[in-house]
Enzyme design. Structure first.
Site, PDB file in Angstrom:
ATOM      1  N   GLU A 126       0.862  -1.194   0.000  1.00 11.99           N
ATOM      2  CA  GLU A 126       0.000   0.000   0.000  1.00 11.99           C
ATOM      3  C   GLU A 126       0.891   1.234   0.000  1.00 11.99           C
ATOM      4  O   GLU A 126       2.097   1.133   0.272  1.00 11.99           O
ATOM      5  CB  GLU A 126      -0.896  -0.027   1.239  1.00 11.99           C
ATOM      6  CG  GLU A 126      -1.817  -1.238   1.231  1.00 11.99           C
ATOM      7  CD  GLU A 126      -2.881  -1.215   2.315  1.00 11.99           C
ATOM      8  OE1 GLU A 126      -2.887  -0.274   3.144  1.00 11.99           O
ATOM      9  OE2 GLU A 126      -3.715  -2.138   2.313  1.00 11.99           O
ATOM     10  N   PRO A 127       0.311   2.405  -0.269  1.00 11.20           N
ATOM     11  CA  PRO A 127       1.149   3.610  -0.290  1.00 11.20           C
ATOM     12  C   PRO A 127       1.916   3.802   1.026  1.00 11.20           C
ATOM     13  O   PRO A 127       3.063   4.241   1.015  1.00 11.20           O
ATOM     14  CB  PRO A 127       0.136   4.742  -0.506  1.00 11.20           C
ATOM     15  CG  PRO A 127      -1.001   4.086  -1.235  1.00 11.20           C
ATOM     16  CD  PRO A 127      -1.081   2.688  -0.698  1.00 11.20           C
ATOM     17  N   GLY A 239       8.210 -19.089  -2.498  1.00 13.95           N
ATOM     18  CA  GLY A 239       8.339 -19.539  -3.888  1.00 13.95           C
ATOM     19  C   GLY A 239       8.549 -18.370  -4.831  1.00 13.95           C
ATOM     20  O   GLY A 239       9.345 -18.449  -5.774  1.00 13.95           O
ATOM     21  N   GLY A 240       7.851 -17.260  -4.564  1.00 13.58           N
ATOM     22  CA  GLY A 240       7.988 -16.071  -5.411  1.00 13.58           C
ATOM     23  C   GLY A 240       9.421 -15.564  -5.429  1.00 13.58           C
ATOM     24  O   GLY A 240       9.941 -15.139  -6.463  1.00 13.58           O
ATOM     25  N   ARG A 266      34.353  -8.012 -31.794  1.00  7.22           N
ATOM     26  CA  ARG A 266      34.786  -6.615 -31.624  1.00  7.22           C
ATOM     27  C   ARG A 266      36.315  -6.552 -31.518  1.00  7.22           C
ATOM     28  O   ARG A 266      36.916  -7.244 -30.679  1.00  7.22           O
ATOM     29  CB  ARG A 266      34.149  -6.033 -30.355  1.00  7.22           C
ATOM     30  CG  ARG A 266      34.510  -4.600 -30.072  1.00  7.22           C
ATOM     31  CD  ARG A 266      33.898  -3.678 -31.095  1.00  7.22           C
ATOM     32  NE  ARG A 266      34.235  -2.285 -30.821  1.00  7.22           N
ATOM     33  CZ  ARG A 266      33.977  -1.307 -31.683  1.00  7.22           C
ATOM     34  NH1 ARG A 266      33.372  -1.564 -32.849  1.00  7.22           N
ATOM     35  NH2 ARG A 266      34.308  -0.071 -31.391  1.00  7.22           N
ATOM     36  N   GLY A 339      30.395   1.344 -25.662  1.00  4.75           N
ATOM     37  CA  GLY A 339      29.275   2.251 -25.929  1.00  4.75           C
ATOM     38  C   GLY A 339      28.069   1.517 -26.482  1.00  4.75           C
ATOM     39  O   GLY A 339      26.916   1.919 -26.248  1.00  4.75           O
ATOM     40  N   GLU A 362       9.288  -8.483  -3.820  1.00  3.74           N
ATOM     41  CA  GLU A 362       9.158  -9.797  -3.135  1.00  3.74           C
ATOM     42  C   GLU A 362       9.936  -9.759  -1.813  1.00  3.74           C
ATOM     43  O   GLU A 362      10.515 -10.758  -1.392  1.00  3.74           O
ATOM     44  CB  GLU A 362       9.684 -10.941  -4.023  1.00  3.74           C
ATOM     45  CG  GLU A 362       9.140 -10.961  -5.432  1.00  3.74           C
ATOM     46  CD  GLU A 362       7.834 -11.729  -5.581  1.00  3.74           C
ATOM     47  OE1 GLU A 362       7.561 -12.614  -4.756  1.00  3.74           O
ATOM     48  OE2 GLU A 362       7.093 -11.427  -6.526  1.00  3.74           O
ATOM     49  N   ARG A 374      17.775 -12.766  11.727  1.00  2.16           N
ATOM     50  CA  ARG A 374      16.840 -13.169  12.790  1.00  2.16           C
ATOM     51  C   ARG A 374      16.984 -14.675  13.059  1.00  2.16           C
ATOM     52  O   ARG A 374      17.035 -15.114  14.204  1.00  2.16           O
ATOM     53  CB  ARG A 374      15.416 -12.831  12.333  1.00  2.16           C
ATOM     54  CG  ARG A 374      14.385 -12.862  13.434  1.00  2.16           C
ATOM     55  CD  ARG A 374      13.000 -12.630  12.884  1.00  2.16           C
ATOM     56  NE  ARG A 374      12.772 -11.267  12.455  1.00  2.16           N
ATOM     57  CZ  ARG A 374      11.933 -10.930  11.469  1.00  2.16           C
ATOM     58  NH1 ARG A 374      11.285 -11.839  10.793  1.00  2.16           N
ATOM     59  NH2 ARG A 374      11.748  -9.657  11.150  1.00  2.16           N
TER      60      ARG A 374
HETATM   61  C1  LIG Z   1       7.917  -2.440 -10.363  1.00  3.05           C
HETATM   62  C2  LIG Z   1       7.327  -2.875  -9.064  1.00  3.05           C
HETATM   63  C3  LIG Z   1       6.330  -3.858  -9.065  1.00  3.05           C
HETATM   64  C4  LIG Z   1       5.749  -4.253  -7.852  1.00  3.05           C
HETATM   65  N1  LIG Z   1       4.729  -5.175  -7.883  1.00  3.05           N
HETATM   66  C5  LIG Z   1       4.055  -5.444  -6.738  1.00  3.05           C
HETATM   67  C6  LIG Z   1       2.890  -6.285  -6.764  1.00  3.05           C
HETATM   68  O1  LIG Z   1       2.505  -6.804  -7.820  1.00  3.05           O
HETATM   69  N2  LIG Z   1       2.208  -6.486  -5.602  1.00  3.05           N
HETATM   70  C7  LIG Z   1       2.593  -5.930  -4.434  1.00  3.05           C
HETATM   71  O2  LIG Z   1       1.932  -6.162  -3.435  1.00  3.05           O
HETATM   72  N3  LIG Z   1       3.695  -5.121  -4.366  1.00  3.05           N
HETATM   73  C8  LIG Z   1       4.421  -4.865  -5.496  1.00  3.05           C
HETATM   74  N4  LIG Z   1       5.528  -4.036  -5.459  1.00  3.05           N
HETATM   75  C9  LIG Z   1       5.883  -3.399  -4.200  1.00  3.05           C
HETATM   76  C10 LIG Z   1       7.175  -3.926  -3.566  1.00  3.05           C
HETATM   77  O3  LIG Z   1       6.953  -5.191  -3.049  1.00  3.05           O
HETATM   78  C11 LIG Z   1       7.607  -2.882  -2.514  1.00  3.05           C
HETATM   79  O4  LIG Z   1       8.073  -1.746  -3.211  1.00  3.05           O
HETATM   80  C12 LIG Z   1       8.682  -3.427  -1.583  1.00  3.05           C
HETATM   81  O5  LIG Z   1       8.156  -4.412  -0.737  1.00  3.05           O
HETATM   82  C13 LIG Z   1       9.321  -2.320  -0.727  1.00  3.05           C
HETATM   83  O6  LIG Z   1       8.352  -1.566  -0.100  1.00  3.05           O
HETATM   84  P1  LIG Z   1       8.418   0.044  -0.177  1.00  3.05           P
HETATM   85  O7  LIG Z   1       8.596   0.415  -1.603  1.00  3.05           O
HETATM   86  O8  LIG Z   1       7.248   0.589   0.541  1.00  3.05           O
HETATM   87  O9  LIG Z   1       9.753   0.417   0.579  1.00  3.05           O
HETATM   88  P2  LIG Z   1       9.917   0.654   2.175  1.00  3.05           P
HETATM   89  O10 LIG Z   1       9.348  -0.490   2.913  1.00  3.05           O
HETATM   90  O11 LIG Z   1       9.443   2.008   2.491  1.00  3.05           O
HETATM   91  O12 LIG Z   1      11.499   0.611   2.310  1.00  3.05           O
HETATM   92  C14 LIG Z   1      12.357   1.734   2.039  1.00  3.05           C
HETATM   93  C15 LIG Z   1      13.795   1.297   2.329  1.00  3.05           C
HETATM   94  O13 LIG Z   1      13.934   0.968   3.725  1.00  3.05           O
HETATM   95  C16 LIG Z   1      14.408  -0.370   3.841  1.00  3.05           C
HETATM   96  N5  LIG Z   1      13.816  -0.994   5.042  1.00  3.05           N
HETATM   97  C17 LIG Z   1      12.516  -1.005   5.418  1.00  3.05           C
HETATM   98  N6  LIG Z   1      12.366  -1.682   6.554  1.00  3.05           N
HETATM   99  C18 LIG Z   1      13.597  -2.112   6.938  1.00  3.05           C
HETATM  100  C19 LIG Z   1      14.110  -2.872   8.049  1.00  3.05           C
HETATM  101  N7  LIG Z   1      13.295  -3.369   8.991  1.00  3.05           N
HETATM  102  N8  LIG Z   1      15.434  -3.102   8.104  1.00  3.05           N
HETATM  103  C20 LIG Z   1      16.281  -2.646   7.135  1.00  3.05           C
HETATM  104  N9  LIG Z   1      15.854  -1.937   6.053  1.00  3.05           N
HETATM  105  C21 LIG Z   1      14.526  -1.676   5.956  1.00  3.05           C
HETATM  106  C22 LIG Z   1      13.991  -1.071   2.573  1.00  3.05           C
HETATM  107  O14 LIG Z   1      14.770  -2.224   2.301  1.00  3.05           O
HETATM  108  C23 LIG Z   1      14.196   0.040   1.551  1.00  3.05           C
HETATM  109  O15 LIG Z   1      15.545   0.101   1.183  1.00  3.05           O
HETATM  110  C24 LIG Z   1       6.179  -3.662  -6.640  1.00  3.05           C
HETATM  111  C25 LIG Z   1       7.198  -2.703  -6.657  1.00  3.05           C
HETATM  112  C26 LIG Z   1       7.767  -2.308  -7.833  1.00  3.05           C
HETATM  113  C27 LIG Z   1       8.847  -1.258  -7.813  1.00  3.05           C
END
Ligand SMILES: Cc1cc2nc3c(=O)[nH]c(=O)nc-3n(C[C@H](O)[C@H](O)[C@H](O)COP(=O)(O)OP(=O)(O)OC[C@H]3O[C@@H](n4cnc5c(N)ncnc54)[C@H](O)[C@@H]3O)c2cc1C
Length: 380
Positions: A126-127, A239-240, A266, A339, A362, A374
């Site tokens: 979610e956002p 699995g994902g 090349r 290039g 994932e 952990r």
């Molecule tokens: C092209 C694309 C396709 C996607 N498709 C899907 C989809 O089909 N379905 C779906 O549900 N989601 C999807 N996602 C979402 C994706 O799974 C999330 O972007 C991802 O889980 C990270 O969440 P976030 O972007 O909110 O980053 P945040 O959780 O805000 O993380 C920001 C940074 O903080 C780090 N961080 C956060 N918590 C911790 C911690 N406890 N310890 C250390 N570091 C931490 C993260 O690793 C990252 O570097 C997609 C994303 C993209 C870019």
């Protein structure tokens, strides 16, 4: 200990490789430019059993192991990692429905899912919550007929394109125990989509927000039991993660193959560039690292198939290691093309862009380290 693939596994790989080279590779750049994958590809994928890779044969699926599935994704991503990774999401959802949904829902949706006339998306993020997925806020309130959904899912691969959405929603208390999983069909009133996200890679897949505004679904759309949805969502992810890693592996192998050919053609300073020892060592390093990644990935898949207690840790370790190795390899391959590597015609820059996101989704590679650490601390 036997590291060899069986004859059947070699055939699975060869079939997926041939399909990818015939039906996907020639179109990958066009689909990327158009920002979509033609829907009529998917029933062809379904006909090969690739839409239900680890759905049991009794339920009409291919009944393959997780290791077999990594072979399919490795082979398909040699044609295009964006298309292959999109298929992985459908398979993750198909397995969730097959394992947890009741008979009525399965009877209603599985025929379309197996044939891939119904394309599925997975809606967890979610956002306001990505890594901390259990903080999700999209609500599903009970009504007389079922549930009314309100909230927004972000970054959904296939948002506005897929035929149905497997959604993690809050039916109860805060935290993971208040999460349930529901099946929402495209066209349901109150379901809408945000604009297409403009992305670095995976550009052939549409990515968009999925929005629920008083979206009513029947009680028969609940997958499994209320309050179990977070567990279902996480079970899909082991699995994902293997599949996403396999997509990095296949794409990196393609990059090495075309780099080997290019280096023979090349010339610089009067000789083919493959005669420079410094570059030969880079080739050797890439080969060593990619073979190590392949072995590690298959070991993790074997752990999941044989339900070893440390399977989740190994899936996380493999996802982190293989996706980072894959990105490193394709970046090196771009460098070895000089290039020309930067030009779209040579096919390498697309792989660099496509593979980058495998370190983010994932579960980010930081979260993979959290899982590993952990486990280490718990078992010391
Ligand atoms: C092209 C694309 C396709 C996607 N498709 C899907 C989809 O089909 N379905 C779906 O549900 N989601 C999807 N996602 C979402 C994706 O799974 C999330 O972007 C991802 O889980 C990270 O969440 P976030 O972007 O909110 O980053 P945040 O959780 O805000 O993380 C920001 C940074 O903080 C780090 N961080 C956060 N918590 C911790 C911690 N406890 N310890 C250390 N570091 C931490 C993260 O690793 C990252 O570097 C997609 C994303 C993209 C870019």
């Amino acid at each position: 200990m036997d590291f060899a693939l069986t004859e059947e596994q070699v055939s699975i790989f060869d079939m997926a490789y041939a399909f990818g080279q015939d039906q996907i590779a020639p179109h990958a750049r066009t689909w990327e430019a158009e920002g979509t994958i033609p829907k009529d590809l998917w029933p062809e994928v379904g006909a090969l059993g690739f839409a239900s890779l680890y759905v049991s044969e009794d339920a009409g699926g291919a009944g393959l192991s997780r290791l077999d599935a990594t072979l399919v994704f490795e082979a398909l991503s040699m044609a295009c990692p964006s298309v292959a990774a999109f298929l992985s999401i459908h398979n993750m959802c198909a397995k969730m429905i097959d394992t947890f949904a009741d008979d009525d829902l399965k009877a209603r949706v599985m025929p379309g899912v197996l044939s891939m006339n119904t394309v599925l998306s997975y809606c967890l993020t979610e956002p306001g919550s990505g890594s901390d997925a259990a903080a999700l806020r999209t609500r599903a309130e009970r009504t007389n007929e079922g549930y009314v959904l309100n909230g927004t899912k972000a970054f959904i691969s296939g948002g506005g394109y897929s035929d149905a959405y497997v959604c993690m929603v809050r039916t109860g208390e805060d935290g993971p125990k208040g999460v349930s999983t529901v099946y929402v069909e495209d066209g349901t009133e109150g379901l809408s989509f945000g604009g297409l996200e403009d992305k670095m890679g995976w550009r052939s897949q549409p990515t968009a927000q999925v929005q629920f505004d008083n979206c009513n679904i029947s009680s028969g759309s609940l997958i499994g039991e209320e309050g179990q949805g977070f567990k279902y969502a996480m079970m899909g992810l082991d699995g994902g993660r293997l599949n996403i890693a396999a997509c990095s592996l296949g794409a990196a192998q393609t990059a090495i193959n075309s780099t080997l050919a290019y280096m023979g053609e090349r010339k610089a300073f009067g000789q083919p560039i493959d005669q420079f020892q410094g570059l030969q060592w880079r080739l050797a390093d890439m080969e060593i690292e990619l073979q190590a990644a392949r072995t590690f990935l298959r070991q993790a898949a074997w752990k999941l198939d044989t339900q070893q207690p440390d399977a989740t840790k190994f899936c996380a370790m493999a996802k982190k290691f293989v996706t980072e190795t894959g990105s490193k390899v394709v970046d090196q391959c771009l460098q070895l093309h000089g290039g020309y590597g930067y030009l779209a015609d040579y096919g390498i820059e697309k792989l660099v862009r496509d593979l980058r996101v495998h370190q983010i989704l994932e579960g980010t590679n930081e979260i993979m380290r959290v899982i590993v650490a952990r486990d280490m601390l718990k078992n010391r």
